[in-house]
Design a protein around this motif. Structure first.
Motif, mmCIF file in Angstrom:
data_model
loop_
_atom_site.group_PDB
_atom_site.id
_atom_site.type_symbol
_atom_site.label_atom_id
_atom_site.label_comp_id
_atom_site.label_asym_id
_atom_site.label_seq_id
_atom_site.Cartn_x
_atom_site.Cartn_y
_atom_site.Cartn_z
ATOM 1 N N ALA A 183 14.746 0.722 10.176
ATOM 2 C CA ALA A 183 14.281 2.094 9.975
ATOM 3 C C ALA A 183 14.389 2.524 8.527
ATOM 4 C CB ALA A 183 15.077 3.050 10.859
ATOM 5 N N ASP A 184 15.246 1.854 7.772
ATOM 6 C CA ASP A 184 15.457 2.239 6.384
ATOM 7 C C ASP A 184 14.688 1.356 5.406
ATOM 8 O OD1 ASP A 184 18.874 2.880 7.197
ATOM 9 O OD2 ASP A 184 17.255 4.336 6.962
ATOM 10 N N VAL A 185 13.782 0.549 5.912
ATOM 11 C CA VAL A 185 13.038 -0.371 5.056
ATOM 12 C C VAL A 185 11.685 0.231 4.692
ATOM 13 C CG1 VAL A 185 11.832 -2.596 5.021
ATOM 14 C CG2 VAL A 185 14.173 -2.465 5.825
ATOM 15 N N VAL A 186 11.330 0.115 3.408
ATOM 16 C CA VAL A 186 10.013 0.536 2.931
ATOM 17 C C VAL A 186 9.259 -0.708 2.470
ATOM 18 C CG1 VAL A 186 8.759 1.888 1.206
ATOM 19 C CG2 VAL A 186 10.852 2.800 2.221
ATOM 20 N N ARG A 187 8.072 -0.906 3.010
ATOM 21 C CA ARG A 187 7.244 -2.048 2.620
ATOM 22 C C ARG A 187 6.391 -1.652 1.419
ATOM 23 N NH1 ARG A 187 5.817 -2.290 8.863
ATOM 24 N NH2 ARG A 187 5.751 -0.098 8.268
ATOM 25 N N VAL A 188 6.584 -2.371 0.337
ATOM 26 C CA VAL A 188 6.013 -1.997 -0.960
ATOM 27 C C VAL A 188 4.981 -3.030 -1.391
ATOM 28 C CG1 VAL A 188 6.529 -1.557 -3.395
ATOM 29 C CG2 VAL A 188 8.134 -0.824 -1.635
ATOM 30 N N ALA A 189 3.899 -2.549 -2.009
ATOM 31 C CA ALA A 189 2.916 -3.406 -2.672
ATOM 32 C C ALA A 189 2.771 -2.923 -4.113
ATOM 33 C CB ALA A 189 1.572 -3.353 -1.959
ATOM 34 N N ILE A 190 3.072 -3.797 -5.056
ATOM 35 C CA ILE A 190 2.997 -3.472 -6.479
ATOM 36 C C ILE A 190 1.737 -4.107 -7.048
ATOM 37 C CG2 ILE A 190 4.117 -3.704 -8.718
ATOM 38 C CD1 ILE A 190 6.775 -3.926 -7.221
ATOM 39 N N VAL A 191 0.885 -3.294 -7.630
ATOM 40 C CA VAL A 191 -0.399 -3.761 -8.148
ATOM 41 C C VAL A 191 -0.290 -3.977 -9.652
ATOM 42 C CG1 VAL A 191 -2.845 -3.232 -8.426
ATOM 43 C CG2 VAL A 191 -1.649 -2.554 -6.330
ATOM 44 N N GLN A 192 -0.440 -5.225 -10.075
ATOM 45 C CA GLN A 192 -0.483 -5.565 -11.503
ATOM 46 C C GLN A 192 -1.898 -6.009 -11.833
ATOM 47 O OE1 GLN A 192 2.740 -7.788 -13.528
ATOM 48 N NE2 GLN A 192 1.174 -9.306 -14.086
ATOM 49 N N GLY A 193 -2.606 -5.173 -12.597
ATOM 50 C CA GLY A 193 -4.016 -5.441 -12.867
ATOM 51 C C GLY A 193 -4.265 -6.692 -13.675
ATOM 52 N N GLY A 194 -3.345 -7.015 -14.589
ATOM 53 C CA GLY A 194 -3.502 -8.209 -15.419
ATOM 54 C C GLY A 194 -4.322 -7.933 -16.668
#
Length: 482
Positions: A183-194
């Motif tokens: 319940a305390d987990v956040v699923r993260v996506a980090i976008v690095q454009g390059g």
């Protein structure tokens, strides 16, 4: 040796030896000589650690290195030449604390503590912060050097290693968090454009980073809770909420049922003769609406603003810094549907007190939108990554760092880098971060106890000398009366 301990080289034992040898050079010499030796050591360290600053302006970078070297030289006069080792431990900490705060907003880059992020005594960070790590580093280095100088190397070496184990004993009873569970987990996506490094914001096409980020965001995994874009990816006129980009991101967030936290530069030229801009991290919620924002408070001198601009413009070219950033207000957090997120932007993440403020204000994990694309090579990104790892350990918070060209990273509360991008690549880093609310002793008490301990080290080293001088002056006074 100190320079070789800095990232990206990161040979931390050389940092310990370098501090010890610095103390050895300060023995039995005058105060003036101690200052010059300290300044020479600082100039050497900072020439390597801050050389990237010459890429923004060569002359300005040289002046910066020289001034920071002179500050480092203050270690020398604080060290008692008769018994240098005790004073050295405190002097290194006090001078670095000054350098992190003055002049202007301070400069934590190229600090010796960045080279100790993989040292065993980094375990003391949740208890005493980065300055505490530096205190132990200087103590171990000084003890080793004292042992060699006294010819009792084996005994002193054993004592030094015993001292190095002290942080494990001290930090053991201080858990950084008690929360766990899905319940305390956040699923993260980090976008690095390059894209290529060495690209200045003043000369680059502002539409390119946005196009790259949008293209990569089309492939965000399902059930992602938070999408993070890097600093300065979006450049619009103020206010962002009324822009076409905000509308497009609202659609993207709604389609993916995710919250987005994006780096926005807002041009606001209506505030004076000098063009101004706002450097912000802005929330776009899953319902498509623009939410909370945080505007950067600690600006980069000569990068995001120019002190004494009117005066300096007469003698140097300021074309690479044509605008001044507006100083933000409020705590470094944003309120989202996921909870309170501690948000510090780029340069701010190098300052322990700023990140401490984010956690004190309720930040359950940390997001660091950053941008080192103006610099060529890995030095600045590597130092930023080391700083982020220290901030994670100090605060007991996971960190999601997003950069346009690298390094982007997901960092656990113990400083472990769980995901790391490649420099210049276009990619999406995915992972989970834990939301936490417990506070470490460092978050509760800050640098005060460590600075007090450092002052005691210096005072204890000088006390016998001061007492001896007082005794001699009193004896001379008695003789004159007789």
């Amino acid at each position: 040796m100190l320079a070789s301990s800095l990232p990206p080289r990161g040979w931390w034992p050389l940092g310990v030896a370098g501090i010890g040898l610095l103390g050895a050079t300060l023995r039995d010499v005058t105060a003036r000589c101690r200052f010059l030796l300290g300044a020479l050591a600082g100039a050497t360290l900072l020439t390597v650690g801050l050389w990237w600053a010459t890429g923004l302006h060569f002359g300005g970078g040289i002046v910066l290195i020289a001034c920071q070297g002179l500050l480092f030289g203050l270690i020398g006069p604080l060290v008692n030449p008769v018994r240098p080792w005790t004073a050295l431990t405190g002097a290194v900490v006090l001078v670095e604390a000054l350098r992190w705060r003055w002049p202007l907003s301070g400069l934590p880059f190229a600090s010796p503590v960045l080279g100790q992020v993989d040292a065993p005594w980094v375990a003391i960070a949740p208890l005493a912060g980065s300055l505490g790590v530096l205190l132990v580093t200087a103590a171990v280095g000084g003890a080793l050097a004292a042992g060699l100088a006294a010819g009792r190397g084996k005994a002193i070496t054993m004592a030094a290693f015993s001292l190095a184990l002290t942080p494990f004993v001290l930090s053991g009873p201080w858990p950084v968090s008690v929360e766990n569970g899905r319940a305390d987990v956040v699923r993260v996506a980090i976008v690095q454009g390059g894209g290529p490094t060495g690209t200045s914001a003043a000369t680059g096409d502002p539409a390119v980073p946005l196009r790259r980020a949008l293209a990569l965001s089309a492939d965000i995994p399902e059930e992602t809770d938070l999408v993070v874009w890097a600093e300065n990816v979006i450049q619009v006129s103020f206010p962002f909420e009324d822009s076409d980009v905000a509308a497009s991101l609202g659609v993207l967030a709604a389609e993916n049922h995710t919250t987005m936290l994006v780096g926005v530069t807002e041009n606001d030229d209506a505030l004076g003769e000098v063009p101004r801009f706002r450097n912000a991290a802005v929330v776009v919620e899953g319902d498509g609406q623009v939410g909370d924002r945080y505007e950067k408070v600690i600006r980069v001198p000569f990068g995001e603003y120019v002190p004494l601009r009117d005066l300096l413009a007469r003698v140097v070219d300021l074309s690479r810094v044509p605008r001044d950033a507006i100083v933000g207000e409020g705590p470094p957090t944003v309120q989202t549907s996921l909870g309170t997120i501690g948000t510090v932007i780029s340069f701010e993440a190098m300052f322990p007190q700023r990140v401490r403020a984010a956690v004190s204000a309720g930040g359950q994990f940390l997001v660091v939108p950053t941008n080192a694309s103006s610099y060529v090579g890995p030095d600045v990104p590597a130092q930023q990554l080391a700083g982020a790892r220290l901030r994670a350990m100090e605060t007991g918070r996971a960190i999601a760092q997003a950069a346009p060209t690298g390094y982007s990273a997901i960092i656990d509360p113990d400083g472990t880098v769980r995901r790391l991008s490649q420099l210049g690549s276009g990619e999406v880093l995915t992972g989970e971060v834990m939301k936490r609310t417990a506070l470490t002793p460092f978050v509760r008490f800050g640098d005060g106890p460590t600075l007090l301990a450092a002052s005691v080290f210096v005072g204890v080293a000088w006390a016998p000398t001061a007492y001896s001088r007082w005794s001699r002056s009193r004896s001379m006074y008695s003789i004159s009366l007789d």
